[in-house]
Design a protein around this motif. Structure first.
Motif, short mmCIF file in Angstrom:
data_model
loop_
_atom_site.label_atom_id
_atom_site.label_comp_id
_atom_site.label_asym_id
_atom_site.label_seq_id
_atom_site.Cartn_x
_atom_site.Cartn_y
_atom_site.Cartn_z
N SER A 107 4.18 -5.80 11.97
CA SER A 107 3.34 -4.23 12.39
C SER A 107 4.79 -3.39 12.97
O SER A 107 4.45 -2.40 13.30
N MET A 108 5.63 -4.54 13.52
CA MET A 108 7.04 -3.35 13.83
C MET A 108 7.94 -2.54 12.62
O MET A 108 8.20 -1.86 12.93
N PHE A 109 7.66 -3.16 11.52
CA PHE A 109 7.89 -2.57 10.74
C PHE A 109 7.83 -0.92 10.46
O PHE A 109 6.42 -0.52 10.70
N ASP A 110 8.84 -0.14 10.41
CA ASP A 110 8.88 0.91 10.37
C ASP A 110 9.68 2.10 9.03
O ASP A 110 9.50 3.93 8.86
N TYR A 111 10.12 1.64 8.48
CA TYR A 111 10.15 2.12 7.39
C TYR A 111 10.01 1.27 5.91
O TYR A 111 10.52 -0.11 6.22
N PHE A 112 9.80 1.73 4.89
CA PHE A 112 9.45 0.60 3.76
C PHE A 112 9.83 1.39 2.39
O PHE A 112 10.02 2.76 2.59
N LEU A 113 10.42 0.61 1.56
CA LEU A 113 10.99 1.32 0.47
C LEU A 113 10.86 0.19 -0.96
O LEU A 113 10.17 -0.70 -1.10
N TRP A 114 11.02 1.01 -2.73
CA TRP A 114 10.50 0.57 -3.23
C TRP A 114 12.16 0.40 -4.13
O TRP A 114 12.62 1.56 -4.04
N TYR A 115 12.46 -1.24 -4.97
CA TYR A 115 13.53 -0.94 -5.42
C TYR A 115 13.12 -1.55 -6.62
O TYR A 115 12.38 -2.43 -6.62
N LYS A 116 14.45 -1.15 -7.71
CA LYS A 116 13.71 -1.65 -9.22
C LYS A 116 14.85 -2.34 -10.37
O LYS A 116 16.43 -1.74 -9.06
N LEU B 208 14.65 2.97 -5.23
CA LEU B 208 13.32 4.16 -5.88
C LEU B 208 13.02 5.13 -5.78
O LEU B 208 12.60 6.37 -5.17
N ILE B 209 11.72 5.20 -3.49
CA ILE B 209 11.25 5.54 -3.36
C ILE B 209 11.09 5.27 -2.53
O ILE B 209 11.12 3.77 -1.24
N SER B 210 11.03 5.61 -0.98
CA SER B 210 10.89 5.06 0.50
C SER B 210 9.82 6.21 0.62
O SER B 210 9.26 7.21 0.80
N ILE B 211 9.13 5.40 1.72
CA ILE B 211 8.73 6.53 3.32
C ILE B 211 8.64 5.23 3.92
O ILE B 211 9.26 4.25 5.38
N SER B 212 8.17 6.19 5.50
CA SER B 212 8.53 5.92 6.95
C SER B 212 6.59 5.67 7.31
O SER B 212 5.85 6.37 7.04
N SER B 213 6.90 4.44 8.97
CA SER B 213 5.49 4.90 9.45
C SER B 213 5.14 5.91 9.26
O SER B 213 3.84 6.08 10.24
N ASN C 81 4.40 9.14 -0.09
CA ASN C 81 5.18 10.34 -0.40
C ASN C 81 5.24 10.31 -2.19
O ASN C 81 4.71 9.36 -2.97
N GLU C 82 6.04 11.36 -2.66
CA GLU C 82 5.76 11.17 -3.57
C GLU C 82 6.85 11.87 -5.15
O GLU C 82 7.60 12.61 -4.07
N LEU D 191 1.21 4.49 2.05
CA LEU D 191 1.19 2.86 3.13
C LEU D 191 -0.61 3.13 3.95
O LEU D 191 -0.81 4.09 4.80
N ASN D 192 -0.78 1.78 4.46
CA ASN D 192 -2.02 1.72 5.01
C ASN D 192 -2.04 0.81 6.57
O ASN D 192 -1.27 -0.03 5.67
N LYS D 193 -1.00 1.75 7.48
CA LYS D 193 -0.52 0.83 8.49
C LYS D 193 -1.66 0.08 8.54
O LYS D 193 -1.58 -1.04 9.37
N SER D 194 -3.03 0.38 8.76
CA SER D 194 -4.09 -0.68 9.58
C SER D 194 -4.40 -1.34 8.57
O SER D 194 -4.40 -2.70 9.16
N ALA D 195 -4.59 -1.52 7.39
CA ALA D 195 -4.11 -2.66 6.18
C ALA D 195 -2.86 -3.51 6.75
O ALA D 195 -2.85 -4.97 5.53
#
Lengths: 113, 110
Positions: free
Chosen positions: B28-37, B47-52, B57-58, B66-70
């Motif tokens: 749950s401490m992760f605060d930055y998420f990315l996708w790589y191809k 590819l694209i990223s999103i912060s918590s 993000n489009e 991003l669904n933080k609760s899940a």
């Protein structure tokens, strides 16, 4: 502009030999990272350099692994007394600064026979 | 211990349809998420990223949710194109070291 480059692209070595892998980051990028991808696995963090600060070596799997970064640019990952389980793709990445998007090189495919 | 999981090793989608790639994480401490191809014999390409602090993000055909609760992340590609065929890696971080999933191989068929 030029991306991250790595050499060699492929390396085959015998068990027990030492290998050196090289990474040239994107010019101007202060942060440099090494990861490895074993067969069927995701990328595994190995080591991180930021400028002239002491590197974070927490991901290195054993003391046979070491890395240095000279002059804040080129980095070398050294594996001593290689073992078959060291066979993997070793990937280098750089970013303008810590926490920014990491850009990866093409990797070095290491095979230990 | 795998903190980032991509439970679908592969996905096949028809050209023009939506591709949905999923990713779950445990920290749950992760605060930055990315996708790589990643294409074969090449390094991963960002590819694209999103912060918590965001839930969406489009960027063009690519949208990350991003669904933080899940503790769940997804990448939507609309419309899918044959050139999108590659392995997609989800990654998460609390600082600088990226934690990667094992990847999902996407095949977009004409």
């Amino acid at each position: 502009g030029a991306g991250v480059s790595q050499s060699p692209s492929n390396k085959v070595t015998e068990k027990g030999k030492d290998v050196e892998l090289r990474c040239d980051p994107i010019s101007g990028h202060t942060a440099l990272y090494w990861y490895r991808q074993s067969l069927g696995q995701g990328l595994e963090f190995l080591i991180y350099f930021q400028g002239n600060s002491a590197p974070d070596k927490s991901g290195l799997p054993s003391d046979r692994f070491s890395a240095e970064r000279t002059g804040g640019s080129v980095s070398t990952l050294t594996i001593q007394r290689t073992q078959q389980e060291d066979s993997a793709v070793y990937l280098c990445a750089s970013s303008p600064w810590t926490g920014e998007t990491q850009y990866f090189g093409p990797g070095t495919r290491l095979l230990v026979l | 211990d795998q903190q980032v999981k991509q439970n679908s090793p592969s996905l096949s989608v028809q050209e023009g349809r939506i591709s949905i790639l999923n990713c779950d994480y445990t920290n749950s401490m992760f605060d930055y998420f990315l996708w790589y191809k990643k294409y074969p014999a090449e390094g991963p390409t960002f590819l694209i990223s999103i912060s918590s602090i965001k839930d969406k993000n489009e960027d063009g055909r690519f949208t990350v949710f991003l669904n933080k609760s899940a503790k769940h992340l997804s990448l939507h590609i609309v419309p899918s194109q044959p050139g999108d065929s590659a392995v997609y890696f989800c990654a998460a971080s609390t600082g600088y070291a990226l934690n990667f999933g094992k990847g999902t191989s996407l095949l977009v068929t004409p």
